[in-house]
Design an enzyme around this catalytic site. Structure first.
Site, mmCIF file in Angstrom:
data_model
loop_
_atom_site.group_PDB
_atom_site.id
_atom_site.type_symbol
_atom_site.label_atom_id
_atom_site.label_comp_id
_atom_site.label_asym_id
_atom_site.label_seq_id
_atom_site.Cartn_x
_atom_site.Cartn_y
_atom_site.Cartn_z
ATOM 1 N N ASP A 294 71.967 -56.125 28.013
ATOM 2 C CA ASP A 294 70.840 -57.051 27.929
ATOM 3 C C ASP A 294 70.882 -57.740 26.568
ATOM 4 O OD1 ASP A 294 68.541 -58.288 28.877
ATOM 5 O OD2 ASP A 294 67.219 -56.747 28.061
ATOM 6 N N TYR B 74 69.457 -61.063 23.919
ATOM 7 C CA TYR B 74 68.188 -61.453 23.276
ATOM 8 C C TYR B 74 68.409 -62.899 22.835
ATOM 9 C CZ TYR B 74 64.271 -60.379 19.944
ATOM 10 O OH TYR B 74 63.088 -60.311 19.228
ATOM 11 N N HIS C 92 61.793 -66.871 22.780
ATOM 12 C CA HIS C 92 61.376 -65.471 22.902
ATOM 13 C C HIS C 92 61.492 -64.739 21.572
ATOM 14 C CE1 HIS C 92 60.853 -61.449 24.486
ATOM 15 N NE2 HIS C 92 62.080 -61.107 24.156
ATOM 16 N N ARG D 299 55.855 -59.522 13.033
ATOM 17 C CA ARG D 299 56.118 -59.610 11.593
ATOM 18 C C ARG D 299 55.446 -60.870 11.062
ATOM 19 N NH1 ARG D 299 60.734 -58.545 13.993
ATOM 20 N NH2 ARG D 299 61.549 -60.631 13.625
ATOM 21 N N GLU E 5 59.942 -59.131 32.231
ATOM 22 C CA GLU E 5 60.791 -60.007 31.432
ATOM 23 C C GLU E 5 61.619 -60.846 32.404
ATOM 24 O OE1 GLU E 5 62.962 -57.934 28.322
ATOM 25 O OE2 GLU E 5 61.169 -58.054 27.066
ATOM 26 N N GLU F 255 64.560 -63.042 33.295
ATOM 27 C CA GLU F 255 65.903 -63.228 32.744
ATOM 28 C C GLU F 255 66.864 -63.697 33.837
ATOM 29 O OE1 GLU F 255 67.319 -59.827 30.586
ATOM 30 O OE2 GLU F 255 65.338 -59.331 29.768
ATOM 31 N N ASP G 33 63.461 -57.495 33.878
ATOM 32 C CA ASP G 33 63.703 -56.330 33.032
ATOM 33 C C ASP G 33 62.348 -55.715 32.655
ATOM 34 O OD1 ASP G 33 65.262 -54.544 31.529
ATOM 35 O OD2 ASP G 33 64.986 -55.737 29.719
ATOM 36 N N ARG H 97 55.802 -51.716 26.829
ATOM 37 C CA ARG H 97 55.814 -52.137 25.423
ATOM 38 C C ARG H 97 55.405 -51.035 24.473
ATOM 39 N NH1 ARG H 97 59.012 -56.455 25.734
ATOM 40 N NH2 ARG H 97 58.242 -57.978 27.260
ATOM 41 N N GLN I 240 58.291 -48.480 24.144
ATOM 42 C CA GLN I 240 59.348 -49.109 23.362
ATOM 43 C C GLN I 240 58.997 -49.177 21.874
ATOM 44 O OE1 GLN I 240 60.344 -53.006 24.885
ATOM 45 N NE2 GLN I 240 61.675 -53.503 23.171
ATOM 46 N N TYR J 66 61.834 -47.170 19.378
ATOM 47 C CA TYR J 66 63.024 -48.016 19.231
ATOM 48 C C TYR J 66 63.653 -48.026 17.835
ATOM 49 C CZ TYR J 66 61.216 -52.047 16.647
ATOM 50 O OH TYR J 66 60.731 -52.870 15.673
ATOM 51 N N LYS K 291 62.562 -49.261 28.718
ATOM 52 C CA LYS K 291 63.256 -50.170 29.633
ATOM 53 C C LYS K 291 63.938 -49.449 30.798
ATOM 54 C CE LYS K 291 63.253 -53.956 26.864
ATOM 55 N NZ LYS K 291 62.852 -55.313 27.267
ATOM 56 N N THR L 53 65.076 -51.788 36.421
ATOM 57 C CA THR L 53 65.405 -53.195 36.226
ATOM 58 C C THR L 53 65.675 -53.757 37.615
ATOM 59 O OG1 THR L 53 66.427 -52.683 34.091
ATOM 60 C CG2 THR L 53 66.968 -54.818 35.087
ATOM 61 N N THR M 155 64.800 -62.103 27.828
ATOM 62 C CA THR M 155 63.670 -62.912 28.263
ATOM 63 C C THR M 155 63.872 -64.378 27.895
ATOM 64 O OG1 THR M 155 62.310 -61.000 27.780
ATOM 65 C CG2 THR M 155 61.160 -63.080 28.167
ATOM 66 N N GLU N 64 54.060 -62.227 25.476
ATOM 67 C CA GLU N 64 54.079 -63.542 24.824
ATOM 68 C C GLU N 64 52.986 -64.448 25.387
ATOM 69 O OE1 GLU N 64 58.354 -65.094 24.319
ATOM 70 O OE2 GLU N 64 58.510 -63.454 25.755
#
Lengths: 357, 357
Positions: free
Chosen positions: A77, A79, A84, A93, A150, A152, A184, A188, A191, A195, A204, A208, A295, A309
């Site tokens: 997978d 990114y 995204h 952040r 997600e 994808e 996917d 959250r 994760q 992670y 995850k 899927t 995503t 999102e």
């Protein structure tokens, strides 16, 4: 929908429009419990199979029950969506540069769980998992409270490669048979706690979902468009494959309402670049390798490919037509992902949320 | 060495000491190109196979050529050694708490690449990859300069589980057939640049080597010992399996010299806890799932399971008997991992470094 699928009882079928056509009489590669034999044929064989399927006047099947169309070897997978990655960076952040330093230099990716890839129509059981305690307290083991989708695309490898030999982007069409839509599913909260530092795992790995129809790459030639400019320029081993963005309209449906619309052409990293990167260390490909884009989110409100999102991490709930609100998925919710490349409709990915065991 | 292996030309063999015995005449499950059929039999079948192998007076084979003993379904790699996690934290986050906040609450892990798991004796090609530029400059694509070993144990799942249903630690022996030694080759510079935020990918995916012999768990009953105390106490779903540390002496050989010695009983998280965690979200198991412990390092100098720890990130090179120094692996180096559980010797994991293509 257009592409190859596999009947629940075995046997390859072709669909290009409303009805599916049974191909099992057309040859050994098609009288199989999966597409695996077809996948391994290579470009000439794939072209012949498409031609034969289009010309075949076999029995018509409307809405047949279908199984997972191929044996998933490894599942990777990526990114790859600038929208995204930017959205996630801004939420988690705030005030910092949203993209990590490596993001514009390589398609960030990781391995997911191949054994829990399932076919569209399979319900998803709300997973339990270890969740961070509120206010830094002790963690708990509980059903996820932040179950998400997600949206994808994924590409399916047909022809293996040799260990130790990278596959350059311009060999993409020699190795890759087709594409699928991918949901996917993500927890959250699981994760977020697990992670660091080795990446997503149980957030995850519970499930899927992919479309039951695999659309051959060759059918999408007319939808190939230039990819968005990359700045700074990438290293030479990633420089090709920029003519391989795919103009595919995408949408996420939730309980019958469309909650997101985007287009795959916005992806910063193309599929041939993803393949070149994944093999740049000499890692070999197997028939059935599935590599997903990550995503896909545009840069406007309503184009985000996940609820985290769309709702700004739950701060701005979605208003559904039935008057209810959603921050994350609730039990009983049904998600349907759809994709359309002009006259070519991809297989949908449908799944309903079951309550935790 | 003790356990089951598979001849390069197909056919299951048993070894318990110097010679291997050909078992292909003993039944359909053993006249196979892999252990897959044997793996799926379950505990009763495994016990019968061991008994039959021990009683069988077939042709003796000394040093037969062997292949990868089973089809690797998904490959999961944990991070279960307190010594290893502490060493890594001290080197890369000096002055900070060496363990991340989640580390004592769950066995951190991630999925690796199943398709590049190979059998002992396979050379490893030095991978190229994207490396961070010196002093924050632009990255480059070059052969890794920091090729490393990781000494690990892995367990091999035989009996699948049901999607949505976690497998508690006390069911470990119903699902897990046996163990192997694992060398999780690592390119530290590729990994350091790529791994934020989704974890290791190309720094690991080029090759993972396992022993040619799979040692049945049942043979290790006498080597089961209590695991080290866990503080703080873990959640109930992880509380069992603490009677399942394995007293197995381990060593890393480099060009004929032993450079590290440790014991698997020091692992903070046991294999049954790893299995319980990996399935705690309902993710199902398949025959051939391989789950590795992560690098096993003790808490004393000379017990570290990787060169990056043994050499303190290159600051304290190893002195080899031939007068040379090693910070990381050089082309031509041969690594041999060995494990011994009393009278039971595990299959070794041997591999030589080939220069980059």
């Amino acid at each position: 929908m257009s592409g190859f699928g596999v009947l629940a009882g075995g046997g390859v079928v072709w669909r290009d429009g409303d009805d599916a056509v049974d191909l099992t009489g057309l040859g050994d590669e098609l009288a199989q419990p999966s597409l695996d034999a077809l996948l391994s044929l290579g470009r000439d064989g794939w072209r012949q199979a498409v031609d034969a399927a289009r010309a075949h006047d076999g029995p018509r099947l409307r809405g047949p029950a279908l199984r997972l169309p191929f044996t998933v070897a490894d599942y990777v997978d990526f990114y790859s969506s600038l929208g995204h990655a930017t959205n996630m960076g801004r939420m988690f952040r705030p005030g910092a540069e949203p993209l990590h330093p490596n993001w514009r230099h390589l398609p960030v990716g990781y391995h997911g769980r191949a054994g829990t890839v399932v076919v569209s129509g399979t319900d998803v059981r709300r997973p339990r998992g270890q969740l961070h305690g509120a206010d830094g307290g002790n963690p708990e083991y509980a059903p996820t409270r932040r179950l998400d989708v997600e949206l994808e695309l994924g590409f399916v490898v047909g022809v293996p490669s040799t260990p130790g030999e990278p596959v350059p982007a311009d060999r993409f069409v020699d190795h890759v048979f087709g594409i699928v839509l991918v949901n996917d599913w993500s927890a959250r909260d699981i994760q977020a706690w697990e992670y660091v530092p080795l990446g997503p795992f149980l957030g995850k790995s519970f499930q899927t979902s992919i479309s039951a129809w695999v659309t051959p790459i060759a059918l999408l030639d007319e939808r190939r468009v230039p990819a968005p400019e990359q700045e700074p320029p990438v290293l030479p081993y990633l420089a090709d494959g920029r003519d391989f963005a795919l103009d595919i309209d995408l949408e996420t449906g939730l309980n019958g309402a469309v909650v997101s619309r985007s287009n795959a052409r916005s992806l910063y990293w193309t599929m041939p670049q993803q393949l070149a990167h994944a093999t740049s260390n000499g890692a070999s490909l197997r028939t059935g390798d599935l590599m997903a884009t990550g995503t896909i989110s545009g840069d406007t409100r309503g184009s985000e490919g996940s609820l985290i999102e769309l709702t700004r991490n739950g701060a701005e709930p979605l208003q559904l037509p039935d008057g209810s609100e959603r921050r994350f998925l609730e039990d009983g919710d049904e998600v349907v992902l759809r994709g359309r490349a002009g006259a070519i409709e991809l297989g949908e990915v449908r799944g309903r949320v079951l309550p935790a065991n």
